[in-house]
Design a protein around this motif. Structure first.
Motif, PDB file in Angstrom:
ATOM      1  N   LEU A   1       1.702  -0.929 -14.686  1.00 26.43           N
ATOM      2  CA  LEU A   1       0.306  -0.922 -14.262  1.00 26.43           C
ATOM      3  C   LEU A   1      -0.328  -2.301 -14.443  1.00 26.43           C
ATOM      4  O   LEU A   1       0.164  -3.138 -15.204  1.00 26.43           O
ATOM      5  CB  LEU A   1      -0.480   0.112 -15.076  1.00 26.43           C
ATOM      6  CG  LEU A   1      -0.158   1.590 -14.817  1.00 26.43           C
ATOM      7  CD1 LEU A   1      -0.805   2.463 -15.891  1.00 26.43           C
ATOM      8  CD2 LEU A   1      -0.619   2.012 -13.434  1.00 26.43           C
ATOM      9  N   LYS A   2      -1.430  -2.506 -13.745  1.00 26.79           N
ATOM     10  CA  LYS A   2      -2.170  -3.754 -13.906  1.00 26.79           C
ATOM     11  C   LYS A   2      -2.709  -3.863 -15.329  1.00 26.79           C
ATOM     12  O   LYS A   2      -2.940  -2.863 -16.000  1.00 26.79           O
ATOM     13  CB  LYS A   2      -3.323  -3.817 -12.900  1.00 26.79           C
ATOM     14  CG  LYS A   2      -2.874  -3.949 -11.450  1.00 26.79           C
ATOM     15  CD  LYS A   2      -4.070  -4.020 -10.512  1.00 26.79           C
ATOM     16  CE  LYS A   2      -3.621  -4.182  -9.067  1.00 26.79           C
ATOM     17  NZ  LYS A   2      -4.776  -4.242  -8.134  1.00 26.79           N
TER      18      LYS A   2
ATOM     19  N   LYS B   1      -5.528   6.808 -12.574  1.00 27.24           N
ATOM     20  CA  LYS B   1      -6.553   6.954 -11.538  1.00 27.24           C
ATOM     21  C   LYS B   1      -7.958   6.816 -12.123  1.00 27.24           C
ATOM     22  O   LYS B   1      -8.822   6.153 -11.548  1.00 27.24           O
ATOM     23  CB  LYS B   1      -6.406   8.313 -10.844  1.00 27.24           C
ATOM     24  CG  LYS B   1      -5.124   8.505 -10.075  1.00 27.24           C
ATOM     25  CD  LYS B   1      -5.051   9.926  -9.520  1.00 27.24           C
ATOM     26  CE  LYS B   1      -3.737  10.199  -8.833  1.00 27.24           C
ATOM     27  NZ  LYS B   1      -3.639  11.603  -8.338  1.00 27.24           N
ATOM     28  N   VAL B   2      -8.171   7.446 -13.275  1.00 28.38           N
ATOM     29  CA  VAL B   2      -9.500   7.419 -13.901  1.00 28.38           C
ATOM     30  C   VAL B   2      -9.876   5.996 -14.292  1.00 28.38           C
ATOM     31  O   VAL B   2     -10.983   5.516 -14.003  1.00 28.38           O
ATOM     32  CB  VAL B   2      -9.532   8.353 -15.122  1.00 28.38           C
ATOM     33  CG1 VAL B   2     -10.828   8.151 -15.917  1.00 28.38           C
ATOM     34  CG2 VAL B   2      -9.399   9.801 -14.688  1.00 28.38           C
TER      35      VAL B   2
ATOM     36  N   MET C   1       9.494  -2.552 -11.814  1.00 30.42           N
ATOM     37  CA  MET C   1       8.451  -2.207 -10.850  1.00 30.42           C
ATOM     38  C   MET C   1       7.069  -2.475 -11.419  1.00 30.42           C
ATOM     39  O   MET C   1       6.774  -2.161 -12.569  1.00 30.42           O
ATOM     40  CB  MET C   1       8.582  -0.729 -10.464  1.00 30.42           C
ATOM     41  CG  MET C   1       7.751  -0.320  -9.279  1.00 30.42           C
ATOM     42  SD  MET C   1       8.120   1.378  -8.788  1.00 30.42           S
ATOM     43  CE  MET C   1       7.142   1.476  -7.304  1.00 30.42           C
ATOM     44  N   THR C   2       6.200  -3.096 -10.603  1.00 27.52           N
ATOM     45  CA  THR C   2       4.829  -3.387 -11.015  1.00 27.52           C
ATOM     46  C   THR C   2       3.855  -2.960  -9.924  1.00 27.52           C
ATOM     47  O   THR C   2       4.214  -2.847  -8.751  1.00 27.52           O
ATOM     48  CB  THR C   2       4.634  -4.888 -11.287  1.00 27.52           C
ATOM     49  OG1 THR C   2       4.991  -5.644 -10.119  1.00 27.52           O
ATOM     50  CG2 THR C   2       5.481  -5.351 -12.460  1.00 27.52           C
ATOM     51  N   GLN C   3       2.622  -2.738 -10.330  1.00 30.03           N
ATOM     52  CA  GLN C   3       1.559  -2.327  -9.409  1.00 30.03           C
ATOM     53  C   GLN C   3       1.004  -3.542  -8.680  1.00 30.03           C
ATOM     54  O   GLN C   3       0.533  -4.484  -9.294  1.00 30.03           O
ATOM     55  CB  GLN C   3       0.447  -1.619 -10.176  1.00 30.03           C
ATOM     56  CG  GLN C   3      -0.738  -1.213  -9.310  1.00 30.03           C
ATOM     57  CD  GLN C   3      -1.916  -0.711 -10.118  1.00 30.03           C
ATOM     58  OE1 GLN C   3      -1.817  -0.546 -11.338  1.00 30.03           O
ATOM     59  NE2 GLN C   3      -3.031  -0.495  -9.461  1.00 30.03           N
TER      60      GLN C   3
ATOM     61  N   GLN D   1      -0.918   4.040  -4.340  1.00 34.61           N
ATOM     62  CA  GLN D   1       0.262   3.440  -3.734  1.00 34.61           C
ATOM     63  C   GLN D   1       1.365   3.216  -4.772  1.00 34.61           C
ATOM     64  O   GLN D   1       2.548   3.426  -4.492  1.00 34.61           O
ATOM     65  CB  GLN D   1      -0.113   2.122  -3.064  1.00 34.61           C
ATOM     66  CG  GLN D   1      -1.064   2.279  -1.889  1.00 34.61           C
ATOM     67  CD  GLN D   1      -1.554   0.938  -1.350  1.00 34.61           C
ATOM     68  OE1 GLN D   1      -1.499  -0.078  -2.038  1.00 34.61           O
ATOM     69  NE2 GLN D   1      -2.030   0.938  -0.120  1.00 34.61           N
ATOM     70  N   TYR D   2       0.965   2.806  -5.956  1.00 35.27           N
ATOM     71  CA  TYR D   2       1.939   2.591  -7.031  1.00 35.27           C
ATOM     72  C   TYR D   2       2.590   3.904  -7.446  1.00 35.27           C
ATOM     73  O   TYR D   2       3.806   3.967  -7.681  1.00 35.27           O
ATOM     74  CB  TYR D   2       1.241   1.926  -8.214  1.00 35.27           C
ATOM     75  CG  TYR D   2       2.108   1.742  -9.438  1.00 35.27           C
ATOM     76  CD1 TYR D   2       3.281   0.983  -9.384  1.00 35.27           C
ATOM     77  CD2 TYR D   2       1.769   2.324 -10.652  1.00 35.27           C
ATOM     78  CE1 TYR D   2       4.073   0.812 -10.504  1.00 35.27           C
ATOM     79  CE2 TYR D   2       2.550   2.150 -11.775  1.00 35.27           C
ATOM     80  CZ  TYR D   2       3.698   1.398 -11.698  1.00 35.27           C
ATOM     81  OH  TYR D   2       4.497   1.228 -12.813  1.00 35.27           O
ATOM     82  N   ILE D   3       1.808   4.978  -7.526  1.00 34.38           N
ATOM     83  CA  ILE D   3       2.352   6.293  -7.889  1.00 34.38           C
ATOM     84  C   ILE D   3       3.354   6.762  -6.841  1.00 34.38           C
ATOM     85  O   ILE D   3       4.439   7.270  -7.172  1.00 34.38           O
ATOM     86  CB  ILE D   3       1.212   7.314  -8.059  1.00 34.38           C
ATOM     87  CG1 ILE D   3       0.400   7.008  -9.322  1.00 34.38           C
ATOM     88  CG2 ILE D   3       1.755   8.737  -8.126  1.00 34.38           C
ATOM     89  CD1 ILE D   3      -0.802   7.906  -9.503  1.00 34.38           C
ATOM     90  N   ASP D   4       3.018   6.605  -5.559  1.00 31.60           N
ATOM     91  CA  ASP D   4       3.930   7.034  -4.495  1.00 31.60           C
ATOM     92  C   ASP D   4       5.246   6.269  -4.557  1.00 31.60           C
ATOM     93  O   ASP D   4       6.334   6.861  -4.432  1.00 31.60           O
ATOM     94  CB  ASP D   4       3.265   6.831  -3.129  1.00 31.60           C
ATOM     95  CG  ASP D   4       2.089   7.769  -2.912  1.00 31.60           C
ATOM     96  OD1 ASP D   4       2.005   8.791  -3.623  1.00 31.60           O
ATOM     97  OD2 ASP D   4       1.248   7.478  -2.037  1.00 31.60           O
TER      98      ASP D   4
END
Length: 237
Positions: A167-168, A191-192, A131-133, A139-142
């Motif tokens: 993650l990106k 998020k930060v 899985m990738t962002q 949206q990625y977290i959900d």
């Protein structure tokens, strides 16, 4: 006759000394937390186990796991309890294929995942690892949270590694450098650093436009906004 003599003396302390290596006596302080006798006990709380007939089995499987943990159901009783709460297509599938799966609660759960979700546990594990962002972090977290609920056998550290690895590039390096200890901490750091990355991109675009002589906005004295084609240039006389 012998003269009387008066002697002053004190009564010895009747309190026995404390044994060695024992703390001194402390005042009896009443407990601040007392149980309300009117509150129900664990055995008196009745949880309803829902039935499952068709649809996505993940939510039902999670509810069953919570039910087993709350009532501390032994492993040899789990299959009987869960199978009695099957209806419609689910009970037909279990009746038809129960001999081809393990005669246990994990065997029933595996059958339901194959029949009603289209994938096995191994398929979900592979999907989580790949899985990738693609969009924003939320949206990625959900999507990651939803998929991780379908995966069993992954350690807490493995879930953190899978999340950070997807993650990106502009976010992953920063989150990985902080070495988060929990999955929730990984979520918050992502998020930060997404906000930081977005802010840097906005400032970079603005600096590029100014360097290229693009129109820029300046505030005038009365609060309005004027658009100048380029920064003012001093003319030589």
């Amino acid at each position: 006759m012998r003269p009387q003599t008066h002697m002053n003396y004190t009564q010895p302390d009747q309190t026995p000394p404390n044994p060695p290596n024992t703390p001194p006596n402390r005042p009896n302080i009443p407990h601040q937390t007392t149980l309300d006798p009117n509150l129900p006990t664990m055995r008196q709380i009745k949880l309803e186990l829902p039935f499952f007939g068709v649809g996505d089995p993940v939510e039902w499987i999670n509810r069953v796991e919570q039910y087993f943990a709350f009532y501390q159901i032994p492993d040899d009783k789990k299959l009987a309890i869960a199978s009695m709460h099957l209806t419609e297509k689910a009970v037909d599938r279990w009746f038809l294929f129960h001999n081809e799966f393990a005669n246990s609660w994990p065997g029933l759960a595996e059958l339901l995942m194959r029949e009603f979700s289209g994938y096995t546990t191994v398929d979900y594990q592979a999907a989580l690892g790949r899985m990738t962002q693609n969009g924003v972090v939320k949206q990625y977290i959900d999507a990651f949270t939803k998929l991780s609920r379908r995966v069993s056998g992954f350690s807490h550290e493995a879930l953190i590694a899978c999340f950070i690895g997807g993650l990106k590039d502009s976010i992953r390096a920063h989150v990985k450098a902080r070495k988060p200890k929990t999955l929730y901490e990984s979520y918050e750091l992502a998020k930060v650093f997404e906000e930081l990355d977005l802010s840097l991109k906005i400032h970079s675009k603005a600096a590029t436009r100014i360097a290229q002589g693009a129109p820029h906005r300046i505030n005038n004295w009365n609060g309005g906004v004027n658009v100048n084609p380029r920064p003012p240039v001093m003319q030589q006389r």
